[in-house]
Write a protein that holds these residues in place. Structure first.
Motif, short mmCIF file in Angstrom:
data_model
loop_
_atom_site.label_atom_id
_atom_site.label_comp_id
_atom_site.label_asym_id
_atom_site.label_seq_id
_atom_site.Cartn_x
_atom_site.Cartn_y
_atom_site.Cartn_z
N ALA A 24 43.46 -66.64 60.25
CA ALA A 24 42.90 -65.71 59.25
C ALA A 24 41.40 -65.56 59.39
O ALA A 24 40.84 -64.52 59.02
CB ALA A 24 43.26 -66.20 57.85
N ASP A 25 40.72 -66.57 59.91
CA ASP A 25 39.26 -66.49 60.05
C ASP A 25 38.84 -66.09 61.46
O ASP A 25 37.66 -66.20 61.81
CB ASP A 25 38.63 -67.83 59.69
CG ASP A 25 39.10 -68.96 60.59
OD1 ASP A 25 40.12 -68.76 61.30
OD2 ASP A 25 38.46 -70.02 60.59
N HIS A 26 39.79 -65.63 62.29
CA HIS A 26 39.44 -65.23 63.65
C HIS A 26 38.51 -64.00 63.61
O HIS A 26 38.69 -63.10 62.79
CB HIS A 26 40.70 -64.90 64.46
CG HIS A 26 40.46 -64.82 65.94
ND1 HIS A 26 39.90 -63.72 66.54
CD2 HIS A 26 40.70 -65.71 66.94
CE1 HIS A 26 39.81 -63.92 67.85
NE2 HIS A 26 40.29 -65.14 68.11
N TYR A 27 37.53 -63.99 64.50
CA TYR A 27 36.53 -62.91 64.47
C TYR A 27 37.17 -61.54 64.63
O TYR A 27 36.81 -60.58 63.92
CB TYR A 27 35.49 -63.13 65.57
CG TYR A 27 34.63 -61.91 65.82
CD1 TYR A 27 33.71 -61.49 64.87
CD2 TYR A 27 34.77 -61.14 66.97
CE1 TYR A 27 32.92 -60.36 65.07
CE2 TYR A 27 34.00 -60.02 67.18
CZ TYR A 27 33.08 -59.62 66.22
OH TYR A 27 32.32 -58.50 66.41
N LEU A 28 38.13 -61.39 65.54
CA LEU A 28 38.73 -60.08 65.77
C LEU A 28 39.53 -59.60 64.57
O LEU A 28 39.59 -58.39 64.30
CB LEU A 28 39.60 -60.12 67.03
CG LEU A 28 38.86 -60.34 68.35
CD1 LEU A 28 39.81 -60.35 69.53
CD2 LEU A 28 37.79 -59.26 68.55
N ARG A 29 40.14 -60.51 63.83
CA ARG A 29 40.85 -60.11 62.61
C ARG A 29 39.85 -59.61 61.56
O ARG A 29 40.08 -58.61 60.89
CB ARG A 29 41.67 -61.29 62.08
CG ARG A 29 42.52 -60.94 60.87
CD ARG A 29 43.26 -62.15 60.36
NE ARG A 29 44.35 -62.55 61.23
CZ ARG A 29 45.57 -62.01 61.21
NH1 ARG A 29 45.83 -61.02 60.37
NH2 ARG A 29 46.50 -62.44 62.03
N ARG A 30 38.74 -60.30 61.44
CA ARG A 30 37.72 -59.89 60.46
C ARG A 30 37.05 -58.58 60.88
O ARG A 30 36.74 -57.73 60.05
CB ARG A 30 36.69 -60.99 60.30
CG ARG A 30 37.26 -62.30 59.73
CD ARG A 30 36.30 -63.45 59.91
NE ARG A 30 35.01 -63.17 59.28
CZ ARG A 30 33.89 -63.80 59.59
NH1 ARG A 30 33.89 -64.72 60.55
NH2 ARG A 30 32.76 -63.50 58.97
N LEU A 31 36.81 -58.42 62.19
CA LEU A 31 36.20 -57.18 62.69
C LEU A 31 37.11 -55.99 62.43
O LEU A 31 36.66 -54.91 62.03
CB LEU A 31 35.91 -57.33 64.19
CG LEU A 31 35.45 -56.06 64.91
CD1 LEU A 31 34.16 -55.54 64.30
CD2 LEU A 31 35.27 -56.32 66.41
N LYS A 32 38.38 -56.18 62.65
CA LYS A 32 39.33 -55.07 62.44
C LYS A 32 39.36 -54.65 60.98
O LYS A 32 39.56 -53.46 60.66
CB LYS A 32 40.73 -55.53 62.90
CG LYS A 32 41.75 -54.42 63.00
CD LYS A 32 43.03 -54.96 63.61
CE LYS A 32 44.09 -53.85 63.70
NZ LYS A 32 45.35 -54.37 64.28
N ALA A 33 39.15 -55.58 60.08
CA ALA A 33 39.12 -55.25 58.66
C ALA A 33 37.80 -54.61 58.24
O ALA A 33 37.76 -53.84 57.28
CB ALA A 33 39.39 -56.50 57.84
N ALA A 34 36.72 -54.92 58.95
CA ALA A 34 35.39 -54.46 58.53
C ALA A 34 35.04 -53.08 59.06
O ALA A 34 34.31 -52.32 58.41
CB ALA A 34 34.33 -55.46 58.97
N VAL A 35 35.54 -52.72 60.26
CA VAL A 35 35.13 -51.47 60.92
C VAL A 35 36.35 -50.61 61.16
O VAL A 35 37.38 -51.10 61.65
CB VAL A 35 34.40 -51.77 62.25
CG1 VAL A 35 34.00 -50.47 62.94
CG2 VAL A 35 33.19 -52.65 62.01
N ASP A 36 36.24 -49.32 60.82
CA ASP A 36 37.32 -48.36 61.04
C ASP A 36 37.08 -47.66 62.37
O ASP A 36 36.32 -46.69 62.46
CB ASP A 36 37.36 -47.35 59.90
CG ASP A 36 38.51 -46.36 60.05
OD1 ASP A 36 39.37 -46.57 60.93
OD2 ASP A 36 38.54 -45.36 59.30
N PHE A 37 37.74 -48.14 63.42
CA PHE A 37 37.56 -47.53 64.74
C PHE A 37 38.32 -46.23 64.91
O PHE A 37 38.04 -45.47 65.84
CB PHE A 37 37.98 -48.53 65.83
CG PHE A 37 37.08 -49.72 65.95
CD1 PHE A 37 35.87 -49.62 66.62
CD2 PHE A 37 37.42 -50.93 65.38
CE1 PHE A 37 35.03 -50.72 66.73
CE2 PHE A 37 36.58 -52.04 65.49
CZ PHE A 37 35.38 -51.93 66.17
N MET A 38 39.29 -45.95 64.04
CA MET A 38 40.06 -44.72 64.16
C MET A 38 39.18 -43.48 64.00
O MET A 38 39.49 -42.41 64.52
CB MET A 38 41.19 -44.70 63.13
CG MET A 38 42.25 -45.76 63.37
SD MET A 38 42.99 -45.60 65.03
CE MET A 38 43.96 -47.10 65.09
#
Length: 517
Positions: A24-38
Motif C-alpha cells: 500500500a505504501d509503494h511509490y508507484l501505487r501512490r503516484l498512480k493515485a496522485a497524478v492523472d496520466f489519462m
C-alpha cells in the motif's frame, strides 16, 4: 491511428494479484493515485492520423514506460524487460498478467514522434495538475543552471576537418558523382604527400582543400536552386545544404579569435566551456517554485550560452502556459547583469518581476577621486559635464556595449583647479568617464539587497541547488543520453516530470503507517 477505446482494466484476478504483491505504501501505487496520466492522451492525439494505419499502442502507457525508464535509470530494452516481470510496473501500467509489451524500439520512435514540443506540453500538464491541487504558488521562483556532459568523443582538429570533408562529399555524391570521386582521390593524394610533415602543416593543407570544396559546393548550391527539373530529391538537397552550412562554420572556427566553436560533428550543438575543468556539453537551466519545490521551467542551452538572459525565457514560457503572473525571482551572482535586470523588472515587453540577486561590489581604483556619479549626463546621453563645468561630447561604446565612455580634452583638464580631485597622479591626458546604461537597475538591486526580504529569499535559494543535485545524482543527469540539443531537452523534460511526480506524490499522498504484525 489511435483507437476509440483503451479502457481495458485488469481482470479481478489481476487486481487480487496487485493487491497482494504491491504494498500500500509503494511509490508507484501512490503516484498512480496522485497524478492523472489519462489527461495526457489528448496532448499527443494530433501526432496520430485520425483514420489511417492500424490501431496504435496506448500513448499513455508509452508515457508511463518512459517515466519508469527515467525514474529508475533504465535503457529502452531494460525497462521493457523489467515491466515483463515486475508486478509493480504492471500495476502502474494497467497491464494484466497475460498482456504483452511493445518492442523496445517503439520507445525511440515514440520520443521522435512526440518531439520536444509535446514533451514540453506533458511537463506543463503535470505542473498544471499540481497547480490545480494548490501546490504551486507564484510568490517566488529560484533559478540556476548546471553543466551536463555531451555523449560525444571529441576529435582532434585535423580529424574534425577530415570528417566534415567526408560528410560534404557524401551528401554531394547523389548529383555529382564524378566530381566527388575526383575530390576523394585528391584527398588520398594529399594524405600521402603530407604523411611525413608536421601536424600544423598537414592541418593547413587540409583546411586549404576544405576551402576549395566549400567554394565548389557553393556553386553547386546555386545550381541546385535553379535546376529544372531537380537533380536530386528535396531530402538530399537539404542534407547537402546542412553539410555545407556546417563546413562554413568549421572554416570560420579556424580563424584567429573565433569563439563558439563546433567541437564534434556527432553533436554539432555541443560547446566547450569551463566549470572547474573544461567540459564539452550543455547547460541545464531550471526554475523552481520556492514554496512547493516543484520544477516550473526547464531549458537546455549550449555550454557557452548566457544562462542569466535565459531567465526571461523560462518565466515567459511558464506564464504563457499557465496564464499566471510570477511576482519575483532569485538568481545567483551571474544575474547581476544590467541587461537582464532591465528585461526582468523595467522592460515593458518583458515579465515584470522583482529580482533578488547578490550584488557585486567593484571597488574603484582611486576611491579619493571623483567617481562617475559626480559627472552629469544630459537627457540625450550625448554630452557629459564635469564638476568644474567642462563639457565632453567625445564618446564611444564600451567593450560590453553597456554604456558610453566619454573622453575630456587634455587642455580642459591641464589647468583645472579640481585636477587633483579628478585625475590620478602622473596622468597627462584628459579624464575618461564611463556612464553605464543600466545604472538605475544596479542601484535598485543594491537597495533591495539591504532589505530583510532579500535575506529571507537568499535563505531559500539553496533549494534549487538541492533540486539540481537530485537530477544529477539520483537520476544520472550529469551525462546526456542523446545527441542534439532538442533530443537532450527531451531527456531533461522527462527527468523534470519524474522529479515533479516524486514531489507531488510526497505532498499529496502520505505514506501509510505500517501496522504491527
Amino acid at each position: 491511428m489511435l483507437k476509440k477505446n483503451y479502457d481495458q482494466p485488469p481482470s479481478e484476478f489481476d487486481q487480487q494479484v496487485f493487491e497482494k504483491l504491491v504494498p500500500a505504501d509503494h511509490y508507484l501505487r501512490r503516484l498512480k493515485a496522485a497524478v492523472d496520466f489519462m489527461r495526457c492522451r489528448a496532448l499527443v492525439a494530433d501526432c496520430y492520423s485520425p483514420n489511417m494505419g492500424r490501431g496504435a499502442i496506448d500513448p499513455v502507457r508509452l508515457i508511463k514506460l518512459l517515466l519508469l525508464q527515467f525514474h529508475y535509470g533504465l535503457s529502452d530494452d531494460r525497462v521493457i524487460a523489467e515491466a515483463q516481470v515486475n508486478v509493480a510496473f504492471r500495476f502502474f501500467l494497467d497491464l494484466s498478467m497475460e498482456a504483452t509489451l511493445p518492442e523496445p524500439s517503439l520507445l525511440s520512435q515514440f520520443r521522435t514522434r512526440l518531439g520536444e514540443e509535446r514533451f514540453a506540453l506533458l511537463f506543463q500538464e503535470i505542473l498544471a495538475q499540481a497547480r490545480a491541487a494548490g501546490l504551486v504558488k507564484d510568490r517566488l521562483r529560484l533559478k540556476d543552471a548546471t553543466h551536463v556532459i555531451a555523449n560525444i568523443a571529441v576529435p582532434a582538429t585535423i580529424q574534425l576537418v577530415a570528417q566534415i570533408r567526408t560528410q560534404l562529399l557524401d551528401a554531394a555524391e547523389v548529383f555529382a558523382a564524378d566530381e566527388v570521386a575526383a575530390h576523394r582521390q585528391h584527398a588520398v593524394d594529399l594524405r600521402q604527400m603530407t604523411a611525413d610533415l608536421k601536424n600544423e602543416v598537414r592541418l593547413l593543407r587540409r583546411i586549404e582543400h576544405l576551402r576549395e570544396l566549400v567554394a565548389w559546393s557553393d556553386q553547386w548550391c546555386v545550381r541546385l536552386a535553379n535546376a529544372s527539373p531537380r537533380l536530386c530529391t528535396p531530402e538530399h538537397q537539404e542534407k547537402f545544404e546542412e553539410a555545407l552550412k556546417l563546413a562554413h562554420k568549421i572554416l570560420k572556427d579556424r580563424e584567429a579569435g573565433a569563439t563558439d566553436k563546433v567541437v564534434s560533428l556527432t553533436d554539432p550543438e555541443a560547446r566547450r566551456n569551463k566549470h572547474g575543468q573544461y567540459y564539452d556539453g550543455y547547460l541545464l537551466d531550471v526554475s523552481l517554485d520556492a514554496d512547493s519545490e516543484l520544477i516550473c521551467g526547464v531549458d537546455v542551452l549550449p555550454s557557452n550560452a548566457d544562462e542569466a538572459a535565459n531567465t526571461v525565457s523560462l518565466i515567459e514560457q511558464e506564464e504563457r502556459a499557465h496564464q499566471n503572473d510570477i511576482e519575483s525571482v532569485s538568481l545567483d551572482g551571474i544575474g547581476y547583469n544590467g541587461i537582464v535586470l532591465k528585461k526582468l523588472s523595467d522592460d515593458t515587453d518583458g515579465p515584470q518581476v522583482t529580482v533578488y540577486v547578490p550584488v557585486k561590489e567593484l571597488l574603484p581604483q582611486y576611491p579619493d577621486l571623483f567617481q562617475p556619479d559626480a559627472f552629469l549626463l544630459d537627457e540625450t546621453k550625448e554630452s557629459l559635464t564635469c564638476p568644474q563645468g567642462k563639457v565632453s561630447r567625445t564618446r564611444c561604446r564600451d567593450r560590453r556595449d553597456h554604456g558610453y565612455v566619454f573622453q575630456f580634452k587634455a587642455s580642459d583638464c591641464r589647468n583645472c583647479p579640481l585636477r587633483n580631485q579628478c585625475l590620478a597622479p602622473g596622468n597627462q591626458n584628459g579624464r575618461r568617464v564611463k556612464k553605464n546604461d543600466f545604472q538605475s537597475q544596479y542601484e535598485a538591486a543594491k537597495k533591495l539587497a539591504t532589505t530583510e526580504e532579500y535575506k529571507q529569499v537568499r535563505k531559500q535559494h539553496p533549494r534549487i541547488e538541492r533540486k539540481l543535485n537530485e537530477l544529477v545524482r539520483w537520476h544520472d543527469g550529469r551525462r546526456v543520453r542523446y545527441r542534439g540539443r532538442h533530443r537532450v531537452k527531451i531527456q531533461y523534460l522527462l527527468l523534470a516530470v519524474v522529479v515533479n511526480c516524486k514531489r507531488i506524490t510526497r505532498l499529496l499522498t502520505a505514506a501509510p503507517i505500517p501496522q504491527p504484525a
